[in-house]
Design a protein around this motif. Sequence first.
Motif, PDB file in Angstrom:
ATOM      1  N   SER A   1      46.153  47.856  35.697  1.00 17.17           N
ATOM      2  CA  SER A   1      45.928  47.587  34.274  1.00 17.17           C
ATOM      3  C   SER A   1      47.115  48.036  33.448  1.00 17.17           C
ATOM      4  O   SER A   1      47.519  47.357  32.500  1.00 17.17           O
ATOM      5  CB  SER A   1      44.672  48.307  33.786  1.00 17.17           C
TER       6      SER A   1
ATOM      7  N   ASP B   1      42.831  40.620  33.626  1.00 15.12           N
ATOM      8  CA  ASP B   1      42.574  41.929  34.226  1.00 15.12           C
ATOM      9  C   ASP B   1      41.099  42.058  34.589  1.00 15.12           C
ATOM     10  O   ASP B   1      40.280  42.390  33.735  1.00 15.12           O
ATOM     11  CB  ASP B   1      42.992  43.040  33.254  1.00 15.12           C
ATOM     12  N   GLU B   2      40.786  41.791  35.828  1.00 16.92           N
ATOM     13  CA  GLU B   2      39.400  41.860  36.303  1.00 16.92           C
ATOM     14  C   GLU B   2      38.460  41.181  35.318  1.00 16.92           C
ATOM     15  O   GLU B   2      37.443  41.744  34.940  1.00 16.92           O
ATOM     16  CB  GLU B   2      38.968  43.325  36.463  1.00 16.92           C
TER      17      GLU B   2
ATOM     18  N   GLU C   1      34.101  49.559  37.604  1.00 22.16           N
ATOM     19  CA  GLU C   1      35.317  49.779  36.816  1.00 22.16           C
ATOM     20  C   GLU C   1      35.537  51.263  36.596  1.00 22.16           C
ATOM     21  O   GLU C   1      34.629  51.998  36.266  1.00 22.16           O
ATOM     22  CB  GLU C   1      35.188  49.051  35.479  1.00 22.16           C
TER      23      GLU C   1
ATOM     24  N   GLN D   1      37.774  52.683  34.419  1.00 19.19           N
ATOM     25  CA  GLN D   1      38.523  53.086  33.229  1.00 19.19           C
ATOM     26  C   GLN D   1      37.659  53.821  32.220  1.00 19.19           C
ATOM     27  O   GLN D   1      36.833  53.259  31.604  1.00 19.19           O
ATOM     28  CB  GLN D   1      39.115  51.868  32.553  1.00 19.19           C
TER      29      GLN D   1
END
Lengths: 301, 322
Positions: free
Chosen positions: A46, A173-174, A299, A301
């Motif tokens: 990312s 991004d994903e 995820e 993040q």
Amino acid sequence: MLSVHDVRKTFFAGTVNERVALNGVSLTVDEGDFVTVIGSNGAGKSTLLNTVSGTIIPDSGEIRVGERDVTRLPEHRKARWISRVFQDPMKGSSPTLTIEQNMAIAQRRGRSRGLSRGVTRARRQEFTEELKTLELGLENRLGAKVGLLSGGQRQALSLLMATFSAPEILLLDEHTAALDPQRAHHVTEITERIVNERNLTTLMVTHNMEQALRLGNRLIMMHEGRILFELDAEQKAEATVADLLAEFRKLQTVAGEPALDDATLLETARSAEPVADPSRGVTGGASTGGSSAAGVAPEGQ
Amino acid sequence: MIAGIELGLIYAVMALGVYLTFRVLDFPDLTVDQSFTSGAASAAMVILHGGSPWIATVVGFVVGGLAGLITALLHTKARINGLLAGILTMTALYSVNLRVMGGKANLALLREDTVFTPLREAGLQGTVTGVLLLLAGVVLVKLVLDWFLYTDAGLAMQATGDNPDMIRSFGVNTDGQKILGLCLSNALVGLSGALIAQYQGFADIGMGIGMIVVGLASVILGQGIFGSRTVVVATLAVILGSVLYRLVITVALQAGLNPSDMKLISAVLVVLALVLPQLSVFKRWKRRRTLRAAQEVQADVSSSTEHPVTAAIAVPSARRRA
Ligand SMILES: Nc1ncnc2c1ncn2[C@@H]1O[C@H](COP(=O)(O)OP(=O)(O)OP(=O)(O)O)[C@@H](O)[C@H]1O
Ligand SMILES: [Mg+2]
């Protein structure tokens, strides 16, 4: 088309929380290339896309679009060439505006916005045609607020918004990670079609090995802020999911960490892959991803 | 009663400014309290120095816009929190306004020509015709604002308040949008101040205190009752909300409350407007509306046949960010 040269980025440099996110990444993407990017959580995927898009300004290194040095340009000034779809379906469109208003905003990507009417009859006609290609019936709901759409519909719309004004570079991004398997599959199909039809130069991050191999003509794998290896079209055609998983496994032996990361998750997700490694704790809960095309990694993040 | 409506219409211009920052840009701008006074004070000074009342009104508009610019720069360039930036500008402007007014706390305009003089001389002030003329003026401002918000630039501004990440990725400088929006908003507030000073015949250093609450009351009251589905509806609701607010004040005054109680009433009104929608009765109603909207979406997923969506977005409750 896009060249990234020795880009470095460290978060919280000089503190106990120091995190080297990009540790000298170099990459050249030619026009029409469709590069899939894989790597475990925190590998810097990312961050790489964010430095390209301008959300994050790198500490050092150089980023060029064509001949232009765009390393230090803020995001909004790079939008002329670079378009992106966020992972979060809520992030790619404006919920209180209508579908047609969102399309109007997207149509003027990177150009000046003056005092002419945002949604005109001619533009509406164009939006209708574009929306038809999604086959979601959104063309009949131009005046509906985007906030009323489902996540899948919104992500498909975001994808269209990011692409129909012909960007030079598309960053994904994903972008299917937050969707259920069926919708993720649908959005992936749309992605494939749009990228092929418009011959877009694309960087796509995914946690889905099968997808990473099937889509695009190049593949890169990142780890700890570096590009570990790269497959060109030929190598990619021959590689299998098992090969990629083997690479992941190699990493873990090097790092000596018994991590339960994407590779492990994928192994459990794919019962067809008989990988037995008792040293790694494989929990049953991880198999919820099934063997569908959905990204199986949560995820981070 | 008529006077209340007239005041409500003039204050509606200020409320439209508040709508622009609080709702469209999602920016809690407290500059309003003093940019209102700045507009009034500068307009009064122009008139007292023999300037045309129309020029004075324009000056009020411009000066208000400059006040907004200061807050905007503090926020976007100096990276000061938006709320604080507004408070700082507001505090500083109090001194500036006193300077503008030549150190006097009150400037009388009673013997001067104002934009309302022709109305008064024709005997229209306080009549239905007078109200209609004012209404026409306010609606004109509303239409210009509506028109702007539907242009390419205006859509970008709406998206800035709605989803800044998204609009940046489409090449819009969100800082620029905030600067523009705050200028425009406070210009409207200054314009309203200039008009109020002329309407009531004086400018007062304290006339703007609590103005932000009045503006919010108008926006929340109006949109709570009349909705905010589209910009056109939302701005109309703000105007109606402002008039309604003045009528409530008029009634409260007639009921024997003091003019000095008005700030308390304003604040209570805003609290009520924010709290009432959370009560169970309203919630049930709101849920029904949301449910209906959701069902329409569902229906669309299963069948992609033509489906004119007129689904109302849920009852607007104030964005709670501040
Ligand atoms: N904005 C930020 N502030 C601080 N640290 C960050 C920030 N963004 C990323 N990092 C850190 O940089 C490293 C790389 O993160 P990045 O998000 O690029 O990984 P990723 O490969 O995208 O991982 P994932 O698969 O989980 O999305 C991580 O250690 C992360 O904690
Ligand atoms: Mg990531």
